[in-house]
Design a protein around this motif. Sequence first.
Motif, short mmCIF file in Angstrom:
data_model
loop_
_atom_site.label_atom_id
_atom_site.label_comp_id
_atom_site.label_asym_id
_atom_site.label_seq_id
_atom_site.Cartn_x
_atom_site.Cartn_y
_atom_site.Cartn_z
N GLN A 159 0.79 -1.23 0.00
CA GLN A 159 0.00 0.00 0.00
C GLN A 159 0.83 1.28 0.00
O GLN A 159 0.26 2.35 -0.21
CB GLN A 159 -0.90 0.03 1.23
N GLU B 68 2.63 4.41 1.74
CA GLU B 68 2.50 5.15 2.99
C GLU B 68 1.07 5.21 3.53
O GLU B 68 0.85 5.44 4.70
CB GLU B 68 3.03 6.58 2.83
N VAL B 69 0.09 5.04 2.66
CA VAL B 69 -1.29 5.28 3.08
C VAL B 69 -1.74 4.28 4.15
O VAL B 69 -2.67 4.55 4.89
CB VAL B 69 -2.24 5.25 1.85
N VAL C 172 -2.74 4.94 8.13
CA VAL C 172 -4.06 5.18 8.74
C VAL C 172 -4.37 4.08 9.75
O VAL C 172 -5.13 4.29 10.70
CB VAL C 172 -5.15 5.24 7.64
N THR D 57 -12.02 7.15 9.25
CA THR D 57 -10.68 6.78 8.80
C THR D 57 -10.77 5.61 7.82
O THR D 57 -9.98 5.53 6.89
CB THR D 57 -9.78 6.38 9.99
N LEU E 257 -11.57 7.09 4.42
CA LEU E 257 -10.40 7.75 3.82
C LEU E 257 -9.31 6.75 3.45
O LEU E 257 -8.46 7.04 2.62
CB LEU E 257 -9.84 8.80 4.79
N TRP E 258 -9.33 5.60 4.09
CA TRP E 258 -8.35 4.57 3.75
C TRP E 258 -8.86 3.73 2.58
O TRP E 258 -8.09 3.26 1.74
CB TRP E 258 -8.11 3.69 4.98
N ARG F 135 -10.78 4.62 0.04
CA ARG F 135 -10.73 5.30 -1.26
C ARG F 135 -9.43 5.02 -2.03
O ARG F 135 -9.46 4.57 -3.16
CB ARG F 135 -10.98 6.80 -1.06
N PRO F 136 -8.25 5.27 -1.43
CA PRO F 136 -7.03 5.02 -2.20
C PRO F 136 -6.66 3.54 -2.35
O PRO F 136 -5.93 3.19 -3.26
CB PRO F 136 -5.95 5.77 -1.41
N THR F 137 -7.14 2.67 -1.45
CA THR F 137 -6.74 1.27 -1.56
C THR F 137 -7.77 0.44 -2.31
O THR F 137 -7.47 -0.20 -3.32
CB THR F 137 -6.47 0.65 -0.18
N TRP F 138 -9.01 0.43 -1.85
CA TRP F 138 -10.04 -0.37 -2.52
C TRP F 138 -10.55 0.31 -3.79
O TRP F 138 -11.00 -0.35 -4.72
CB TRP F 138 -11.26 -0.59 -1.63
N GLY F 139 -10.56 1.66 -3.75
CA GLY F 139 -11.13 2.40 -4.87
C GLY F 139 -12.49 2.99 -4.54
O GLY F 139 -13.17 3.49 -5.43
N THR F 140 -12.93 2.93 -3.27
CA THR F 140 -14.22 3.50 -2.91
C THR F 140 -14.21 3.96 -1.46
O THR F 140 -13.50 3.37 -0.63
CB THR F 140 -15.35 2.48 -3.13
N TYR F 141 -14.98 5.03 -1.17
CA TYR F 141 -15.08 5.48 0.21
C TYR F 141 -15.95 4.53 1.05
O TYR F 141 -15.74 4.33 2.22
CB TYR F 141 -15.71 6.88 0.29
#
Lengths: 46, 234, 149
Positions: free
Chosen positions: B52, B54-55, B58, B112, B115-116, B118-124
């Motif tokens: 992942q 740095e993200v 979280v 959190t 916000l985590w 969104r960048p990893t799975w692709g959805t909020y």
Amino acid sequence: MSWGSWGEFWAMGGKGFFVWGSYAVTFACLALEVYFLRRRSREAKT
Amino acid sequence: MSTAIRWFWFASPQTFYPLAGAIARVSAVGAALLVAAGLYVGFFVAPTDAQQGEVYRVIFIHVPAAWMSMFLYVVMAFWAAIGLAFNTRLSAMMASAIAPTGALFTFVALWTGALWGRPTWGTYWVWDARLTSELILLFLYLGFMALQAAIDDARRADRAGAVLAIVGVVNVPIIYYSVQWWNTLHQGASVSLTRAPSMASTMLAGMLLMALAFWLYSIAATLARVRCIIRERA
Amino acid sequence: MKPRHKRLAAIAVGLAALGAAAALVLSAMRENLVFFFTPSQVAASEAPQGRTFRIGGMVEKGSVQRSGVEVRFLVTDTAKAIPVVYSGALPDLFREGKGVVAQGQLGPDGVFRAREVLAKHDENYMPPEAAEAVKRAHETAERAAKTLK
């Protein structure tokens, strides 16, 4: 340590918004709770 | 026998009041120190994650907050049940004092997580079993608080809240086991009692420090609030 | 407010909270407890026909083909594989050999047309050097298995 500079640290590998958004809201929530608790305890004492 | 007498002595709100103040102060200091240590380990000692980047950092607040949200609910339901069964005033006050802090950690876990995600799975947000049951937990906390706030008579408010808290406790194992029972987008637990954690040790250290910090924070906030409630109801 | 009204309001709030919780549970039961279907289930026609659903599995290694914005890949659970076609931005963690959940519809030709693709990552967290070491160990083991055959 994964950071060469403060700029890198704040950028969080381009994911700064998500990382700092999480931390900022979390600590803001905790600070708000402490603030409301203090106010409530002042009011309860008077 | 003497210990039993002690317990009953502390079960009286008036005698518990100064003790709660002392414990709250010590816990608050401990929480501040542990947060500082946890953030230092989390940001300056723990390495980058291979998948992942740095993200993943979280995790140091997300997982401890999610643990607290479930744990605090169980403690709240426990005190509510004791209060309902033995009609002890202080137990019911403890349940009411825990709810706002529990709701706060539930919100933090959801926020959190979004916000985590969104960048990893692709959805909020997705309506998978883990996320949905955690959202239900937030509604249970809010429902408990709204119900108590809406009833003027303190004793009656305690009883009504207790019933809601006890019924809602079934949701906690659902949250915890949701990732095993059903297909979910949320991954399984990295840390559990039954097997070795699937994390690098410095990452785990940062997470456990933050978990301990949130524990102490919760103790401090709850006891400070129970003191307010004792005064307000006196 | 009169006490009687207060009590009514309290009951209303309590019921609303319970109702919201129950509604969420029920809606979760209806569609989301089966958040996704596996390729084997899809192959056995257990997935809903002509309706939007999700499939989940691993992106088969070497199956990703990009042409412009369109991406084609196979989603596998090692037993069966379903071809998926998708056009749009993929999440960062979309990788071959890693977990994926795609939402869309199964066409009559057996190709799953995805409208949304989500990455499902695992619960392992380790530094890049450790991941590299694990990968190397796997490769060595595979090579050893091949030479033994």
